[in-house]
Motif scaffolding. Structure first.
Motif, mmCIF file in Angstrom:
data_model
loop_
_atom_site.group_PDB
_atom_site.id
_atom_site.type_symbol
_atom_site.label_atom_id
_atom_site.label_comp_id
_atom_site.label_asym_id
_atom_site.label_seq_id
_atom_site.Cartn_x
_atom_site.Cartn_y
_atom_site.Cartn_z
ATOM 1 N N ASN A 279 -3.522 -18.039 26.054
ATOM 2 C CA ASN A 279 -4.065 -19.641 26.585
ATOM 3 C C ASN A 279 -3.869 -20.670 25.477
ATOM 4 O O ASN A 279 -4.550 -21.343 25.208
ATOM 5 C CB ASN A 279 -5.789 -19.367 26.789
ATOM 6 C CG ASN A 279 -6.171 -18.396 27.697
ATOM 7 O OD1 ASN A 279 -5.357 -18.206 28.767
ATOM 8 N ND2 ASN A 279 -7.379 -17.611 27.483
ATOM 9 N N GLY A 280 -2.479 -20.506 25.080
ATOM 10 C CA GLY A 280 -1.980 -21.564 23.981
ATOM 11 C C GLY A 280 -2.412 -21.447 22.689
ATOM 12 O O GLY A 280 -2.324 -22.406 21.925
ATOM 13 N N GLU A 281 -3.192 -20.182 22.347
ATOM 14 C CA GLU A 281 -3.706 -20.131 21.116
ATOM 15 C C GLU A 281 -3.019 -18.809 20.398
ATOM 16 O O GLU A 281 -3.104 -17.679 20.738
ATOM 17 C CB GLU A 281 -5.239 -20.134 20.901
ATOM 18 C CG GLU A 281 -5.921 -21.327 21.293
ATOM 19 C CD GLU A 281 -5.781 -22.405 20.327
ATOM 20 O OE1 GLU A 281 -5.379 -22.283 19.157
ATOM 21 O OE2 GLU A 281 -5.790 -23.712 20.754
ATOM 22 N N PRO A 282 -2.382 -19.221 19.193
ATOM 23 C CA PRO A 282 -1.946 -17.646 18.524
ATOM 24 C C PRO A 282 -3.042 -17.193 17.778
ATOM 25 O O PRO A 282 -3.941 -17.681 17.039
ATOM 26 C CB PRO A 282 -1.087 -18.236 17.442
ATOM 27 C CG PRO A 282 -1.309 -19.879 17.200
ATOM 28 C CD PRO A 282 -1.974 -20.356 18.658
ATOM 29 N N HIS A 283 -2.929 -15.774 18.068
ATOM 30 C CA HIS A 283 -4.011 -14.616 17.393
ATOM 31 C C HIS A 283 -3.258 -13.904 16.462
ATOM 32 O O HIS A 283 -2.442 -13.230 16.867
ATOM 33 C CB HIS A 283 -4.951 -14.191 18.581
ATOM 34 C CG HIS A 283 -5.673 -14.801 19.527
ATOM 35 N ND1 HIS A 283 -5.410 -15.788 20.020
ATOM 36 C CD2 HIS A 283 -7.158 -14.573 19.583
ATOM 37 C CE1 HIS A 283 -6.442 -16.296 20.769
ATOM 38 N NE2 HIS A 283 -7.316 -15.660 20.655
ATOM 39 N N LEU A 284 -3.725 -13.656 15.365
ATOM 40 C CA LEU A 284 -3.265 -12.993 14.142
ATOM 41 C C LEU A 284 -3.745 -11.801 14.470
ATOM 42 O O LEU A 284 -4.656 -11.240 14.530
ATOM 43 C CB LEU A 284 -3.751 -13.590 12.737
ATOM 44 C CG LEU A 284 -3.210 -12.749 11.611
ATOM 45 C CD1 LEU A 284 -1.443 -12.740 11.609
ATOM 46 C CD2 LEU A 284 -3.807 -13.044 10.400
ATOM 47 N N LEU A 285 -2.447 -10.701 14.413
ATOM 48 C CA LEU A 285 -2.717 -9.307 14.301
ATOM 49 C C LEU A 285 -2.767 -8.501 12.994
ATOM 50 O O LEU A 285 -3.515 -8.066 12.430
ATOM 51 C CB LEU A 285 -1.595 -8.541 15.039
ATOM 52 C CG LEU A 285 -1.657 -8.831 16.744
ATOM 53 C CD1 LEU A 285 -0.225 -8.029 17.275
ATOM 54 C CD2 LEU A 285 -3.011 -8.564 17.459
ATOM 55 N N GLU A 286 -1.481 -9.053 12.310
ATOM 56 C CA GLU A 286 -1.466 -8.393 10.974
ATOM 57 C C GLU A 286 -0.338 -9.411 10.126
ATOM 58 O O GLU A 286 0.180 -10.126 10.446
ATOM 59 C CB GLU A 286 -1.184 -6.933 11.130
ATOM 60 C CG GLU A 286 0.220 -6.673 11.446
ATOM 61 C CD GLU A 286 0.615 -5.383 11.622
ATOM 62 O OE1 GLU A 286 -0.228 -4.604 10.881
ATOM 63 O OE2 GLU A 286 1.968 -4.947 12.099
ATOM 64 N N VAL A 287 -0.459 -9.048 8.779
ATOM 65 C CA VAL A 287 0.393 -9.455 7.752
ATOM 66 C C VAL A 287 1.349 -8.556 7.263
ATOM 67 O O VAL A 287 0.468 -7.652 6.441
ATOM 68 C CB VAL A 287 -0.160 -10.724 6.952
ATOM 69 C CG1 VAL A 287 0.821 -11.118 5.866
ATOM 70 C CG2 VAL A 287 -0.979 -11.842 7.538
ATOM 71 N N ASN A 288 2.557 -8.469 7.203
ATOM 72 C CA ASN A 288 3.391 -7.457 6.346
ATOM 73 C C ASN A 288 3.822 -8.109 5.097
ATOM 74 O O ASN A 288 4.532 -9.258 5.291
ATOM 75 C CB ASN A 288 4.503 -6.817 7.316
ATOM 76 C CG ASN A 288 4.050 -6.226 8.561
ATOM 77 O OD1 ASN A 288 3.413 -5.265 8.357
ATOM 78 N ND2 ASN A 288 4.096 -7.025 9.439
ATOM 79 N N THR A 289 3.858 -7.729 4.044
ATOM 80 C CA THR A 289 4.363 -8.319 2.492
ATOM 81 C C THR A 289 5.638 -7.472 2.203
ATOM 82 O O THR A 289 6.178 -8.193 1.519
ATOM 83 C CB THR A 289 3.389 -8.283 1.820
ATOM 84 O OG1 THR A 289 2.914 -6.950 1.297
ATOM 85 C CG2 THR A 289 2.032 -9.068 2.029
ATOM 86 N N ILE A 290 5.909 -6.555 2.810
ATOM 87 C CA ILE A 290 7.390 -5.772 2.513
ATOM 88 C C ILE A 290 7.917 -5.585 4.117
ATOM 89 O O ILE A 290 7.895 -4.368 4.376
ATOM 90 C CB ILE A 290 7.165 -4.581 1.678
ATOM 91 C CG1 ILE A 290 6.117 -4.510 0.451
ATOM 92 C CG2 ILE A 290 8.543 -4.017 1.252
ATOM 93 C CD1 ILE A 290 6.883 -5.632 -0.571
ATOM 94 N N PRO A 291 8.177 -6.416 4.603
ATOM 95 C CA PRO A 291 8.844 -6.307 5.854
ATOM 96 C C PRO A 291 10.172 -5.633 5.913
ATOM 97 O O PRO A 291 10.764 -5.602 4.888
ATOM 98 C CB PRO A 291 8.934 -7.797 6.487
ATOM 99 C CG PRO A 291 9.112 -8.480 5.279
ATOM 100 C CD PRO A 291 8.352 -7.928 4.222
#
Length: 324
Positions: A279-291
């Motif tokens: 609905n037009g809003e980004p929802h964060l799943l996760e953050v990777n720091t060593i992609p």
């Protein structure tokens, strides 16, 4: 010429992907600036591996190696270990104690982002939108009705501290929940169960490039499977479309959120965060720091779209770490 150790491998299910990433870094390292050394980090051994695949043990007291009677020390470390101990803060803290610069974020940021539950808890007060979640620790009583009442169906059951989609299940019925929980516990003793977000999935790379926080072109993920699982990520069962097929307005919105997350967390080095736009809003799943850093991985794809070569990408990470 600086001596740079490229650490790869690790103690988790992701070690094979890490070896591929590390070898790509070694291949594209600027040979006019750096002497690259491939260092395999495993539970049973830490070794420098030369071009003939001969192994030389690392002295963990000072992270040096002796080759044919000559002691080699390192000016810096390029961290390519996915999962523990490279992505959860352990290696970062070790190098901090030894005073050796390394390319990834600091140990606190690594530990925080590796723990999905802690990460989301820290970001929620800043208005970063996420899925509804339910937490379980191994040994907790499992109340399936309570879980479903909170997160609904379908839902995702995930190990709290794991990568590359190992141990993740999409649960469509109550009957599938028990197996999914057992499967997730194979990877971690903590679980996060999240509501299903029905929307467009995007992956956003954020790096410090030449001293400026830079959001790379966004990738849209279209999985042939139920979700962006291991097969979709690494075995070609997905489309990765860069730049994403979203409006300029949405691109700007997602980029702003991703950059803000990077700044809130006081990140350095690489970051790749995953969002689902609902609905037009980004929802964060996760953050990777060593992609992943293989030639097919998302960050290299995004860097290429931004006009940044792999050699420049890796040199930039090393130079910034040496200036820390």
């Amino acid at each position: 010429m600086k001596n740079i150790a490229i650490i790869m491998g690790g103690y988790s299910s992701e070690y094979q992907i890490s070896l591929k990433s590390g070898n790509v870094v070694y291949q594209f390292l600027d040979k006019t600036k750096y002497n690259g050394y491939r260092v395999h980090i495993f539970k049973e051994k830490w070794v420098y591996v030369d071009d003939e695949n001969i192994e030389f043990p690392i002295d963990r007291n000072d992270f040096s190696v002796t080759v044919n009677g000559t002691k080699i020390t390192f000016d810096g470390v390029f961290n390519a270990i996915h999962g523990t101990p490279g992505e959860d803060g352990l290696m970062q803290a070790y190098f901090e104690l030894l005073g050796i610069p390394q390319s990834s974020c600091d140990y606190y940021q690594a530990a925080l982002t590796f723990n999905k539950r802690d990460l989301l808890s820290v970001l929620k007060p800043y208005g970063i939108k996420t899925a509804t979640s339910y937490y379980l620790n191994q040994g907790d009583k499992i109340d399936e009705d309570e879980i479903i009442n909170k997160v609904g169906l379908p839902c995702f059951v995930k190990p709290n501290k794991s990568g590359s989609s190992f141990g993740i299940s999409k649960v469509k019925t109550k009957d599938e929940l028990d197996y999914a929980i057992v499967n997730a516990y194979k990877e971690d003793n903590e679980i996060i169960i999240e509501s299903f977000l029905d929307g467009t999935e995007v992956s956003v790379g954020v790096i410090n490039y030449q001293g400026e926080i830079t959001v790379l072109p966004i990738t849209e993920i279209v999985s042939e499977n139920d979700f962006f699982d291991y097969e979709a990520k690494y075995l070609g069962k997905s489309q990765e479309i860069t730049p994403a097929r979203i409006s300029d307005e949405m691109t700007a919105k997602v980029s702003e959120v991703a950059k803000r997350v990077y700044q809130i967390l006081k990140m350095t080095g690489f970051s790749r965060s995953e969002y689902i736009i609902v609905n037009g809003e980004p929802h964060l799943l996760e953050v990777n720091t060593i992609p992943g850093l293989t030639t097919e991985s998302l960050i290299p794809q995004q860097a290429k779209a931004a006009g940044i070569s792999l050699t420049d990408l890796f040199s930039n990470a090393i130079e910034l770490s040496l200036k820390k």
